[in-house]
Enzyme design. Sequence first.
Site, short mmCIF file in Angstrom:
data_model
loop_
_atom_site.label_atom_id
_atom_site.label_comp_id
_atom_site.label_asym_id
_atom_site.label_seq_id
_atom_site.Cartn_x
_atom_site.Cartn_y
_atom_site.Cartn_z
N LYS A 35 0.50 -1.07 -0.05
CA LYS A 35 0.17 0.26 0.14
C LYS A 35 0.65 1.59 -0.53
CE LYS A 35 -0.70 0.07 5.11
NZ LYS A 35 -1.13 0.28 6.30
N ARG A 130 -10.76 0.46 14.57
CA ARG A 130 -11.10 1.60 13.71
C ARG A 130 -11.46 0.42 12.41
NH1 ARG A 130 -4.85 1.66 10.80
NH2 ARG A 130 -5.36 -0.63 10.88
N TYR A 252 15.85 30.57 8.53
CA TYR A 252 14.45 30.78 8.65
C TYR A 252 14.20 30.89 10.53
CZ TYR A 252 13.39 31.16 4.21
OH TYR A 252 13.34 31.35 2.95
N MET A 300 12.13 25.07 2.13
CA MET A 300 11.61 24.04 1.39
C MET A 300 12.17 23.16 0.31
SD MET A 300 8.87 25.13 -1.82
CE MET A 300 7.66 26.05 -0.64
#
Length: 367
Positions: A35, A130, A252, A300
């Site tokens: 998956k 679940r 940053y 980024m």
Amino acid sequence: MPRPISAVIHLQNLQHNLSIVRQHTEKCKIWSVMKADGYGHGIKHIWPALKETDGFAVLDLHEAILLRDEGWKGPILLLEGFFQPQDLQLIDQYNLTTSVHSDWQLAAIENAQFSAPISVYIKLNSGMNRLGFSHTDYETVVERLAAIPHVKSLTLMSHFANSDTKTGVTVPFQLIQQFQHLSLETCIANSGAALWHQYTQYDWIRTGILLYGASPSGKSADIIGLGLKAAMSLQSEVIAIHEIEAGQSIGYGSRFTSTKPMRIATVACGYADGYPRHAPNGTPVWCQGMRCALLGAVSMDMLTIDVSDCRNLQLGDKVELWGQNLPVDDVAHAAGTIGYELLCALAKRVPVSYQNSVEWMLTNFAV
């Protein structure tokens, strides 16, 4: 020249890891879990390396049909079953095994028409809460499915929430044992249970993360000694080197400020590539045969590392973000997540190649 970041998928290591799993599960068959596009590794490209498996387990019809179109003729299990009644037409067409966890799915199978009988995995909610039928309803569900002419086989299926602990499977396993009188094939062990609780293996196991060389617990120390090998290496290069003085900051938000003179390197990798933006100062990065520390906020497209001890470092030198030398679990642990997430989150913009791992190691990290 293209940006230097890339991911390498080591096909030989996938094959090797499957053989390791087989050694630990000699008495049962293996569903290789594919998956999330093979945990970020690319189903289309990696399935032949795992073709010695007994079956592939996937999330949805798209992944199952891809495997059929690529030539896999063996069993395919839909882990969450189908999402609409009309999906049963494709399950029939492509000869898929479906799990069933809800009353509406059961009713859909009862009302459907099939060209050939299908196999069904009946999910038991053993405490994870679940998906799955409750233990009070489970036997009734089995009886209903057994009465359907176009259902050829039934398998008891469940899932462990805490298979990475010594006691985490005890209570759900005791519940599962209550249904052994039904004489169903049983598939309850995930990677952690198959590895650390071998009595849960039964007829089939579902192994995912072990195939990709990472730990079910998220701790690389827990699988040391097994001989597993990382199936993915995320690598890049140094694109800038700076000398900074005490009191200077990086990135940053000035999240890191040096207390002494340092040599730092900028690496072409950022959160838009799938690297965790929240990774803190000190997160390991492999460079020049050693672990170097991440410094400052991940941007980024770039991140910065401490290379004060890498005296011979030059522009263009290779860096491993995770892979053969640096377990993905160690990076994930430092960032407060798990290796599963980092592997699955590899960004589409990162070029991916599929190679023999031995050749790649000799080329990229020769000593």
